[in-house]
Design a protein around this motif. Structure first.
Motif, PDB file in Angstrom:
ATOM      1  N   ILE A  97       0.814  -1.211   0.000  1.00 19.34           N
ATOM      2  CA  ILE A  97       0.000   0.000   0.000  1.00 19.34           C
ATOM      3  C   ILE A  97       0.852   1.267   0.000  1.00 19.34           C
ATOM      4  O   ILE A  97       0.403   2.351  -0.409  1.00 19.34           O
ATOM      5  N   LEU A  98       2.108   1.149   0.422  1.00 20.27           N
ATOM      6  CA  LEU A  98       3.000   2.309   0.482  1.00 20.27           C
ATOM      7  C   LEU A  98       3.732   2.565  -0.833  1.00 20.27           C
ATOM      8  O   LEU A  98       4.341   3.625  -1.004  1.00 20.27           O
ATOM      9  N   GLU A  99       3.684   1.632  -1.754  1.00 22.07           N
ATOM     10  CA  GLU A  99       4.473   1.758  -2.984  1.00 22.07           C
ATOM     11  C   GLU A  99       4.128   2.989  -3.814  1.00 22.07           C
ATOM     12  O   GLU A  99       5.044   3.672  -4.301  1.00 22.07           O
ATOM     13  N   PRO A 100       2.849   3.349  -4.015  1.00 24.51           N
ATOM     14  CA  PRO A 100       2.568   4.562  -4.797  1.00 24.51           C
ATOM     15  C   PRO A 100       3.185   5.820  -4.200  1.00 24.51           C
ATOM     16  O   PRO A 100       3.663   6.694  -4.936  1.00 24.51           O
ATOM     17  N   ASP A 101       3.207   5.918  -2.880  1.00 22.90           N
ATOM     18  CA  ASP A 101       3.821   7.079  -2.240  1.00 22.90           C
ATOM     19  C   ASP A 101       5.331   7.095  -2.466  1.00 22.90           C
ATOM     20  O   ASP A 101       5.924   8.163  -2.681  1.00 22.90           O
ATOM     21  N   ILE A 102       5.954   5.912  -2.418  1.00 25.19           N
ATOM     22  CA  ILE A 102       7.396   5.847  -2.666  1.00 25.19           C
ATOM     23  C   ILE A 102       7.704   6.264  -4.095  1.00 25.19           C
ATOM     24  O   ILE A 102       8.652   7.019  -4.354  1.00 25.19           O
ATOM     25  N   VAL A 103       6.904   5.803  -5.052  1.00 25.88           N
ATOM     26  CA  VAL A 103       7.100   6.184  -6.454  1.00 25.88           C
ATOM     27  C   VAL A 103       6.981   7.695  -6.612  1.00 25.88           C
ATOM     28  O   VAL A 103       7.798   8.341  -7.287  1.00 25.88           O
ATOM     29  N   ARG A 104       5.982   8.280  -5.986  1.00 22.86           N
ATOM     30  CA  ARG A 104       5.788   9.739  -6.088  1.00 22.86           C
ATOM     31  C   ARG A 104       6.988  10.485  -5.504  1.00 22.86           C
ATOM     32  O   ARG A 104       7.497  11.421  -6.119  1.00 22.86           O
ATOM     33  N   ILE A 105       7.440  10.050  -4.340  1.00 21.30           N
ATOM     34  CA  ILE A 105       8.581  10.714  -3.709  1.00 21.30           C
ATOM     35  C   ILE A 105       9.831  10.581  -4.571  1.00 21.30           C
ATOM     36  O   ILE A 105      10.578  11.555  -4.773  1.00 21.30           O
ATOM     37  N   GLU A 106      10.063   9.379  -5.100  1.00 22.91           N
ATOM     38  CA  GLU A 106      11.243   9.169  -5.940  1.00 22.91           C
ATOM     39  C   GLU A 106      11.203  10.042  -7.189  1.00 22.91           C
ATOM     40  O   GLU A 106      12.217  10.610  -7.606  1.00 22.91           O
ATOM     41  N   SER A 107      10.051  10.145  -7.802  1.00 22.00           N
ATOM     42  CA  SER A 107       9.943  10.912  -9.052  1.00 22.00           C
ATOM     43  C   SER A 107      10.117  12.402  -8.832  1.00 22.00           C
ATOM     44  O   SER A 107      10.466  13.138  -9.754  1.00 22.00           O
ATOM     45  N   GLN A 108       9.896  12.870  -7.608  1.00 18.85           N
ATOM     46  CA  GLN A 108       9.951  14.300  -7.321  1.00 18.85           C
ATOM     47  C   GLN A 108      11.196  14.720  -6.543  1.00 18.85           C
ATOM     48  O   GLN A 108      11.284  15.864  -6.100  1.00 18.85           O
ATOM     49  N   ARG A 109      12.158  13.841  -6.380  1.00 21.79           N
ATOM     50  CA  ARG A 109      13.358  14.187  -5.617  1.00 21.79           C
ATOM     51  C   ARG A 109      14.109  15.331  -6.282  1.00 21.79           C
ATOM     52  O   ARG A 109      14.299  15.358  -7.505  1.00 21.79           O
ATOM     53  N   ASP A 111      17.219  15.918  -6.070  1.00 21.89           N
ATOM     54  CA  ASP A 111      18.558  15.521  -6.508  1.00 21.89           C
ATOM     55  C   ASP A 111      18.515  14.478  -7.612  1.00 21.89           C
ATOM     56  O   ASP A 111      19.505  13.767  -7.827  1.00 21.89           O
ATOM     57  N   ASN A 112      17.415  14.378  -8.335  1.00 22.37           N
ATOM     58  CA  ASN A 112      17.297  13.333  -9.351  1.00 22.37           C
ATOM     59  C   ASN A 112      18.364  13.441 -10.440  1.00 22.37           C
ATOM     60  O   ASN A 112      18.703  12.442 -11.070  1.00 22.37           O
ATOM     61  N   ALA A 113      18.915  14.635 -10.666  1.00 25.24           N
ATOM     62  CA  ALA A 113      19.975  14.765 -11.664  1.00 25.24           C
ATOM     63  C   ALA A 113      21.236  14.016 -11.243  1.00 25.24           C
ATOM     64  O   ALA A 113      22.071  13.666 -12.096  1.00 25.24           O
ATOM     65  N   VAL A 127      13.923  -7.817 -11.935  1.00 25.98           N
ATOM     66  CA  VAL A 127      14.198  -8.836 -10.918  1.00 25.98           C
ATOM     67  C   VAL A 127      15.281  -8.392  -9.944  1.00 25.98           C
ATOM     68  O   VAL A 127      15.632  -9.129  -9.013  1.00 25.98           O
ATOM     69  N   GLY A 128      15.816  -7.196 -10.146  1.00 27.26           N
ATOM     70  CA  GLY A 128      16.837  -6.681  -9.245  1.00 27.26           C
ATOM     71  C   GLY A 128      16.990  -5.185  -9.421  1.00 27.26           C
ATOM     72  O   GLY A 128      16.621  -4.624 -10.461  1.00 27.26           O
ATOM     73  N   THR A 129      17.516  -4.526  -8.400  1.00 25.26           N
ATOM     74  CA  THR A 129      17.636  -3.067  -8.423  1.00 25.26           C
ATOM     75  C   THR A 129      18.924  -2.609  -7.754  1.00 25.26           C
ATOM     76  O   THR A 129      19.492  -3.309  -6.913  1.00 25.26           O
ATOM     77  N   THR A 130      19.357  -1.439  -8.131  1.00 28.07           N
ATOM     78  CA  THR A 130      20.295  -0.665  -7.329  1.00 28.07           C
ATOM     79  C   THR A 130      20.169   0.791  -7.736  1.00 28.07           C
ATOM     80  O   THR A 130      19.678   1.108  -8.830  1.00 28.07           O
ATOM     81  N   VAL A 131      20.597   1.668  -6.842  1.00 27.28           N
ATOM     82  CA  VAL A 131      20.513   3.103  -7.068  1.00 27.28           C
ATOM     83  C   VAL A 131      21.873   3.703  -6.748  1.00 27.28           C
ATOM     84  O   VAL A 131      22.459   3.410  -5.701  1.00 27.28           O
ATOM     85  N   VAL A 132      22.379   4.534  -7.659  1.00 28.47           N
ATOM     86  CA  VAL A 132      23.661   5.204  -7.465  1.00 28.47           C
ATOM     87  C   VAL A 132      23.400   6.697  -7.332  1.00 28.47           C
ATOM     88  O   VAL A 132      22.748   7.299  -8.191  1.00 28.47           O
ATOM     89  N   ILE A 133      23.906   7.291  -6.254  1.00 30.88           N
ATOM     90  CA  ILE A 133      23.786   8.734  -6.046  1.00 30.88           C
ATOM     91  C   ILE A 133      25.196   9.309  -6.035  1.00 30.88           C
ATOM     92  O   ILE A 133      26.023   8.951  -5.190  1.00 30.88           O
TER      93      ILE A 133
END
Length: 213
Positions: A97-109, A111-113, A127-133
């Motif tokens: 149930i929290l996934e839509p909120d996480i998607v919204r937050i991620e899309s609006q960060r 520092d997305n650049a 089937v797998g993920t990682t995020v590099v900042i």
């Protein structure tokens, strides 16, 4: 959080705002001395110790043959983002149930650049993920997760290699991450070494009080 005086205040606010939701507090080298004791007095329990690991990015990344049919793709639009979030959220035990909120937050960060989100795609499914900042000459590697049904097939290895390549492509000097017990042996094979550690504390889940009582 720079002052121990703030621990009790922040804890009380978090309990109110996060009622019914598991939450954690990381204590590391940048935390004021005595933070762990202050958290214990507020009812927190220590869960584990997590190593912080780094690797110079001037070292070559050994080329690795990914599992058959696997692609590592950068998620560059909102079409794939929900599936990326769903994959790492379920691996972490986050309620759907929290996934839509996480998607919204991620899309609006803001520092997305500076963020590169990578998806391991097999048969057109993430089937797998990682995020590099990338910031301050460091490529921070986060959210290395593989779907439970696809673990131990080299997908985590392929994601880590791809994350290191992102850091090199962006001209970063170091790669850094906080290693889970499951991931630590993998990162050591890539040349990561310990530089610090974080102590992870959790609080009992509390349900919110009915309003007006």
């Amino acid at each position: 959080m720079r002052s121990l005086d703030a621990v009790e205040q922040i804890t009380a606010t978090a309990r109110e705002r996060l009622a019914g939701v598991p939450w954690w507090w990381w204590v590391g080298p940048d935390s004021p001395a005595g933070t762990s004791s202050a958290l214990a007095e507020c009812g927190a329990h220590e869960v584990t110790t997590i190593p912080v690991m780094v690797r110079p990015l001037d070292q070559a990344v050994d080329p690795m043959e990914p599992p058959a049919g696997l692609r590592i793709e950068a998620v560059t639009d909102d079409d794939r983002l929900p599936e990326l979030v769903r994959t790492y959220s379920r691996s972490m035990g986050v309620a759907p149930i929290l996934e839509p909120d996480i998607v919204r937050i991620e899309s609006q960060r803001r520092d997305n650049a500076d963020i590169v989100r990578l998806a391991a795609v097999l048969e057109d499914r993430v089937v797998g993920t990682t995020v590099v900042i990338a910031a301050h000459d460091v490529a921070g590697i986060f959210l290395v997760h593989v779907a439970e049904t696809h673990r131990r097939h080299g997908i985590g290895t392929a994601l880590t290699a791809a994350a290191l390549q992102v850091g090199q492509d962006r001209g970063m000097r170091l790669a850094a991450l906080a290693a889970s017990p499951a991931g630590e042996p993998l990162y050591r094979r890539f040349g990561f070494v310990d530089v610090a550690q974080y102590r992870l504390f959790t609080f009992p889940v509390q349900m919110s009080s009915p309003r007006g009582r």
